[in-house]
Every structure is written in C-alpha cells, then in structure tokens.
Design a protein around this motif. Structure first.
Motif, PDB file in Angstrom:
ATOM      1  N   LEU A 172     -13.202   9.277  -2.671  1.00 38.56           N
ATOM      2  CA  LEU A 172     -12.407  10.621  -2.420  1.00 38.56           C
ATOM      3  C   LEU A 172     -11.665  11.067  -3.473  1.00 38.56           C
ATOM      4  CD1 LEU A 172     -11.125   9.574   1.355  1.00 38.56           C
ATOM      5  CD2 LEU A 172     -12.961  11.135   0.695  1.00 38.56           C
ATOM      6  N   PRO A 173     -11.649  12.154  -3.600  1.00 38.23           N
ATOM      7  CA  PRO A 173     -10.624  12.945  -4.456  1.00 38.23           C
ATOM      8  C   PRO A 173      -9.210  12.397  -4.469  1.00 38.23           C
ATOM      9  CG  PRO A 173     -11.976  14.589  -3.565  1.00 38.23           C
ATOM     10  CD  PRO A 173     -12.481  13.163  -2.827  1.00 38.23           C
ATOM     11  N   ARG A 174      -8.258  12.302  -5.270  1.00 35.88           N
ATOM     12  CA  ARG A 174      -7.174  11.837  -5.307  1.00 35.88           C
ATOM     13  C   ARG A 174      -6.213  12.551  -4.243  1.00 35.88           C
ATOM     14  NH1 ARG A 174      -1.720  11.767  -6.103  1.00 35.88           N
ATOM     15  NH2 ARG A 174      -0.869   9.755  -6.743  1.00 35.88           N
ATOM     16  N   ALA A 175      -6.299  13.738  -4.175  1.00 33.76           N
ATOM     17  CA  ALA A 175      -5.398  14.552  -3.107  1.00 33.76           C
ATOM     18  C   ALA A 175      -5.933  14.216  -1.770  1.00 33.76           C
ATOM     19  CB  ALA A 175      -5.495  16.106  -3.376  1.00 33.76           C
ATOM     20  N   GLU A 176      -6.978  13.933  -1.633  1.00 32.97           N
ATOM     21  CA  GLU A 176      -7.640  13.682  -0.168  1.00 32.97           C
ATOM     22  C   GLU A 176      -7.131  12.350   0.262  1.00 32.97           C
ATOM     23  OE1 GLU A 176     -11.969  14.291   2.073  1.00 32.97           O
ATOM     24  OE2 GLU A 176     -11.672  15.431   0.140  1.00 32.97           O
ATOM     25  N   ARG A 177      -7.576  11.331  -0.824  1.00 30.40           N
ATOM     26  CA  ARG A 177      -7.206  10.203  -0.538  1.00 30.40           C
ATOM     27  C   ARG A 177      -5.791   9.586  -0.319  1.00 30.40           C
ATOM     28  NH1 ARG A 177      -7.210   5.211  -4.488  1.00 30.40           N
ATOM     29  NH2 ARG A 177      -7.990   3.496  -3.070  1.00 30.40           N
ATOM     30  N   ALA A 178      -4.854  10.623  -0.994  1.00 37.70           N
ATOM     31  CA  ALA A 178      -3.278  10.497  -0.993  1.00 37.70           C
ATOM     32  C   ALA A 178      -2.959  10.863   0.559  1.00 37.70           C
ATOM     33  CB  ALA A 178      -2.616  11.248  -1.856  1.00 37.70           C
ATOM     34  N   ALA A 179      -3.567  12.033   1.158  1.00 38.99           N
ATOM     35  CA  ALA A 179      -3.437  12.448   2.550  1.00 38.99           C
ATOM     36  C   ALA A 179      -3.746  11.511   3.303  1.00 38.99           C
ATOM     37  CB  ALA A 179      -3.938  13.807   2.757  1.00 38.99           C
ATOM     38  N   LEU A 180      -5.006  10.758   3.310  1.00 38.09           N
ATOM     39  CA  LEU A 180      -5.196   9.928   4.104  1.00 38.09           C
ATOM     40  C   LEU A 180      -4.387   8.693   4.076  1.00 38.09           C
ATOM     41  CD1 LEU A 180      -7.257   8.582   6.159  1.00 38.09           C
ATOM     42  CD2 LEU A 180      -8.776   7.822   4.126  1.00 38.09           C
ATOM     43  N   ALA A 181      -3.755   8.363   2.861  1.00 39.21           N
ATOM     44  CA  ALA A 181      -2.903   7.158   2.879  1.00 39.21           C
ATOM     45  C   ALA A 181      -1.806   7.643   3.581  1.00 39.21           C
ATOM     46  CB  ALA A 181      -2.538   6.992   1.409  1.00 39.21           C
ATOM     47  N   ALA A 182      -1.130   8.638   3.552  1.00 44.31           N
ATOM     48  CA  ALA A 182       0.041   9.101   4.259  1.00 44.31           C
ATOM     49  C   ALA A 182      -0.244   8.967   5.728  1.00 44.31           C
ATOM     50  CB  ALA A 182       0.371  10.636   3.837  1.00 44.31           C
ATOM     51  N   ASP A 183      -1.332   9.422   6.124  1.00 47.89           N
ATOM     52  CA  ASP A 183      -1.660   9.302   7.595  1.00 47.89           C
ATOM     53  C   ASP A 183      -1.852   7.744   8.098  1.00 47.89           C
ATOM     54  OD1 ASP A 183      -2.225  11.787   7.880  1.00 47.89           O
ATOM     55  OD2 ASP A 183      -4.300  11.963   7.885  1.00 47.89           O
ATOM     56  N   LEU A 184      -2.193   6.920   7.422  1.00 49.43           N
ATOM     57  CA  LEU A 184      -2.275   5.465   7.660  1.00 49.43           C
ATOM     58  C   LEU A 184      -0.868   4.806   7.682  1.00 49.43           C
ATOM     59  CD1 LEU A 184      -5.561   4.466   6.160  1.00 49.43           C
ATOM     60  CD2 LEU A 184      -5.210   5.405   8.290  1.00 49.43           C
ATOM     61  N   ARG A 185      -0.216   5.244   6.609  1.00 52.38           N
ATOM     62  CA  ARG A 185       1.111   4.710   6.602  1.00 52.38           C
ATOM     63  C   ARG A 185       1.926   5.192   7.841  1.00 52.38           C
ATOM     64  NH1 ARG A 185       0.963   6.517   0.805  1.00 52.38           N
ATOM     65  NH2 ARG A 185       0.776   4.421  -0.389  1.00 52.38           N
ATOM     66  N   ALA A 186       1.791   6.255   8.270  1.00 59.03           N
ATOM     67  CA  ALA A 186       2.583   6.741   9.456  1.00 59.03           C
ATOM     68  C   ALA A 186       2.077   5.775  10.585  1.00 59.03           C
ATOM     69  CB  ALA A 186       2.150   8.181   9.715  1.00 59.03           C
ATOM     70  N   ILE A 187       0.740   5.544  10.606  1.00 58.40           N
ATOM     71  CA  ILE A 187       0.234   4.781  11.827  1.00 58.40           C
ATOM     72  C   ILE A 187       1.041   3.398  11.853  1.00 58.40           C
ATOM     73  CG2 ILE A 187      -1.916   3.492  12.874  1.00 58.40           C
ATOM     74  CD1 ILE A 187      -3.367   5.875  11.962  1.00 58.40           C
ATOM     75  N   LEU A 188       1.073   2.798  10.614  1.00 58.60           N
ATOM     76  CA  LEU A 188       1.741   1.514  10.365  1.00 58.60           C
ATOM     77  C   LEU A 188       3.281   1.222  10.574  1.00 58.60           C
ATOM     78  CD1 LEU A 188      -0.779   0.387   7.534  1.00 58.60           C
ATOM     79  CD2 LEU A 188      -0.320  -1.102   9.508  1.00 58.60           C
ATOM     80  N   ALA A 189       3.692   2.583  10.224  1.00 60.13           N
ATOM     81  CA  ALA A 189       5.174   2.518  10.018  1.00 60.13           C
ATOM     82  C   ALA A 189       5.789   2.536  11.671  1.00 60.13           C
ATOM     83  CB  ALA A 189       5.817   3.929   9.715  1.00 60.13           C
ATOM     84  N   ASP A 190       4.942   2.742  12.790  1.00 60.45           N
ATOM     85  CA  ASP A 190       5.183   2.758  14.126  1.00 60.45           C
ATOM     86  C   ASP A 190       5.568   1.382  14.445  1.00 60.45           C
ATOM     87  OD1 ASP A 190       5.231   5.613  14.502  1.00 60.45           O
ATOM     88  OD2 ASP A 190       3.076   5.344  15.071  1.00 60.45           O
ATOM     89  N   VAL A 214      -2.885   0.156  -1.300  1.00 56.66           N
ATOM     90  CA  VAL A 214      -3.848   0.983  -1.802  1.00 56.66           C
ATOM     91  C   VAL A 214      -4.703   0.127  -2.929  1.00 56.66           C
ATOM     92  CG1 VAL A 214      -4.202   3.219  -3.114  1.00 56.66           C
ATOM     93  CG2 VAL A 214      -2.479   3.052  -1.516  1.00 56.66           C
ATOM     94  N   ALA A 215      -5.883   0.330  -2.544  1.00 56.67           N
ATOM     95  CA  ALA A 215      -6.977  -0.404  -3.677  1.00 56.67           C
ATOM     96  C   ALA A 215      -7.043   0.558  -4.745  1.00 56.67           C
ATOM     97  CB  ALA A 215      -8.433  -0.486  -2.905  1.00 56.67           C
ATOM     98  N   GLY A 216      -6.709  -0.191  -6.067  1.00 58.07           N
ATOM     99  CA  GLY A 216      -6.523   0.333  -7.379  1.00 58.07           C
ATOM    100  C   GLY A 216      -5.046   0.467  -7.909  1.00 58.07           C
ATOM    101  N   PRO A 217      -4.903   0.786  -9.221  1.00 58.21           N
ATOM    102  CA  PRO A 217      -3.636   0.878  -9.786  1.00 58.21           C
ATOM    103  C   PRO A 217      -2.668   1.921  -9.258  1.00 58.21           C
ATOM    104  CG  PRO A 217      -5.455   1.755 -11.273  1.00 58.21           C
ATOM    105  CD  PRO A 217      -5.928   1.209 -10.208  1.00 58.21           C
ATOM    106  N   ASP A 218      -3.292   3.202  -8.568  1.00 59.14           N
ATOM    107  CA  ASP A 218      -2.378   4.228  -8.276  1.00 59.14           C
ATOM    108  C   ASP A 218      -2.100   4.034  -6.951  1.00 59.14           C
ATOM    109  OD1 ASP A 218      -1.353   6.634  -7.304  1.00 59.14           O
ATOM    110  OD2 ASP A 218      -2.981   7.914  -7.916  1.00 59.14           O
ATOM    111  N   PRO A 219      -0.525   3.933  -6.472  1.00 55.99           N
ATOM    112  CA  PRO A 219      -0.356   3.588  -4.981  1.00 55.99           C
ATOM    113  C   PRO A 219      -0.200   4.497  -4.179  1.00 55.99           C
ATOM    114  CG  PRO A 219       1.464   3.495  -6.704  1.00 55.99           C
ATOM    115  CD  PRO A 219       0.039   3.712  -7.480  1.00 55.99           C
TER     116      PRO A 219
END
Length: 257
Positions: free
Chosen positions: A42-60, A67-72
């Motif tokens: 995925l493009p970085r912006a799209e992947r970052a938005a997906l990361a935000a969605d999943l973090r919100a689920i886990l935060a509950d 995140v897989a790769g050096p960019d968190p």
C-alpha cells in the motif's frame, strides 16, 4: 513497552474475510492483544491511515499495533525483516524476523524475534524446511530475546507445542484471516495459550498451591478467564483501505498487554 506474547495476529487484507479491520476487531474480541500490520504494497498514506484504524481498535482493550518495516507510521513499534536495517532503529519496541541461529545471534538491541517456519504454511508455500517443535526449541535456547513461533500454526495443539518448546507466543496469519468466525478462532487459540502457560495446581495440606510445570524465557502467566471482551463485529461506513469500517465497541475493556 513489553515484548509481544500470547497470540499475535499478522494482517493480510487480501485474504481477510469481510474486511481487514472487521477481522482484527473480531480477533480482539477473541482475546488477541497484539497485531502486526503488514500490507507493505500500500502507499504510505493509505497504510498510515489503516494503522490508525487498527490502533483505535486495539486501544479499546489496551492492545498494541506493531508495523512491519522500519517506518512505525506514527507509532513506536516496528517489526524488521532479517535482511535489515542494521543497526535497528531506536524505537520503543523492535522485533526481527529470524529463521536460523546465525540470524538470532546477530540481534543487538531488538526486543523480540519471530522464528519461522515452524510448520508448512499456505502463505509461503515451499518456504522452509519447517523447524518443527524440536527445531524451534533449539533456536529458543540460543536466543537472547523472547521468541514468537511463526508459520503454519492453526490449531490449539500446535500452540501448546510451541509454548512447550519455549516460545513466548505464536504469530498467526492464515487461521484468523481466513476463518469464517475470527472471534471463535482467536478464542480457541488464546485459550490454548493461556492453558499452556498457566501453572498446574497441586493440592497441599494447606490448600491449593500453584506449581510451575515449565520455565520459558519471556513468558508471563496469564489468566484463563476474561479473554473475550465485548467488541461487536457490526460496523460503520466502508473504507477503501480494508473493505469495512471499524466496529464501534459498546464497552471498552482495558486489559494489560
């Protein structure tokens, strides 16, 4: 930040049934507290938005996204491939994929490692040869960090065998992603892990005394109850990134990672 343990889910939106964030929310409802976001195409912006969605689920539930790769992608937890980068970036949590003793002994400041493949896997057919329980045990013994077993782990018996081989947890992809009921699948696997690491109880003259049957590097005792918080799988609007919107939990149950 503690190293991952228990059942860790790796994402694959291309095989996730019903949308990636719905599968992750269902796995969280089944007791999962650690998720590794892959989706490297995925493009970085799209992947970052997906990361935000999943973090919100886990935060509950007090969970953690790695995140897989050096960019968190806005977080501070990454999982690196065996090939690099070296030295590891100075994030709060850094994991590394390893497959043999040489790769494990190369670790420096990483906090944990995955070891694979333990069993044949449909995600990477022909990748191996599989380590099996004995091969996993040998690599755990030489590792200086907690180890997650990875590759073809789909059943409670396989989870138990990995824990008995010394793994701090198991990383799974196909079992929850392809499951028609990810919550049930996650519940089954997390329950198997909890049972494997919970000390057997022995009766003494003074009552019940816990007795550890095994010692494992990086493994902590977890309760066998309370593994399934209420996180509904019916959700909100669709998203282009994962196929579905994030389910809105009715109650937020905070648990330790």
């Amino acid at each position: 930040m503690t190293a991952p343990s228990g059942v860790v889910v790796l994402t694959d939106r291309l095989v996730a049934r019903g949308g990636l964030d719905r599968v992750v929310a269902a796995a969280v409802a089944g007791g999962v507290r650690w998720v590794v976001l892959r989706e490297k195409d995925l493009p970085r912006a799209e992947r970052a938005a997906l990361a935000a969605d999943l973090r919100a689920i886990l935060a509950d539930v007090g969970g953690t996204l790695v995140v897989a790769g050096p960019d968190p992608l806005g977080g501070d937890a990454v999982h690196l491939p065996a090939a690099g980068p070296y030295p590891p970036p100075p994030h709060q949590l850094v994991g590394r994929s390893c497959h043999n003793q040489a790769e494990l002994t190369r670790l420096t400041t990483e906090h944990y490692a995955t070891v694979s493949p333990v069993h044949p896997t449909r995600t990477k057919p022909g990748y191996g040869p599989p380590l099996g329980a004995d091969g996993l045990r040998k690599l755990v013994e030489v590792s200086r960090v907690p180890v997650l077993a990875l590759g073809g782990i789909e059943t409670p018996d396989q989870v138990t065998a990995c824990v008995r081989s010394g793994a701090a947890g198991v990383a799974v992809l196909g079992a929850p992603m392809r499951s028609p009921d990810p919550t049930e699948t996650a519940t089954t696997l997390t329950s198997a892990y909890a049972k494997a690491v919970t000390p057997e109880l022995t009766q003494t003259r003074c009552g019940v005394t816990p007795e550890l049957t095994q010692t494992r590097r990086g493994v902590t005792q977890v309760p066998t109850s309370g593994l399934r918080p209420t996180v509904p799988t019916q959700g909100s609007s669709l998203t282009a990134r994962s196929g579905h919107g994030r389910p809105q939990p009715q109650t937020a149950t905070k648990e330790g990672k």
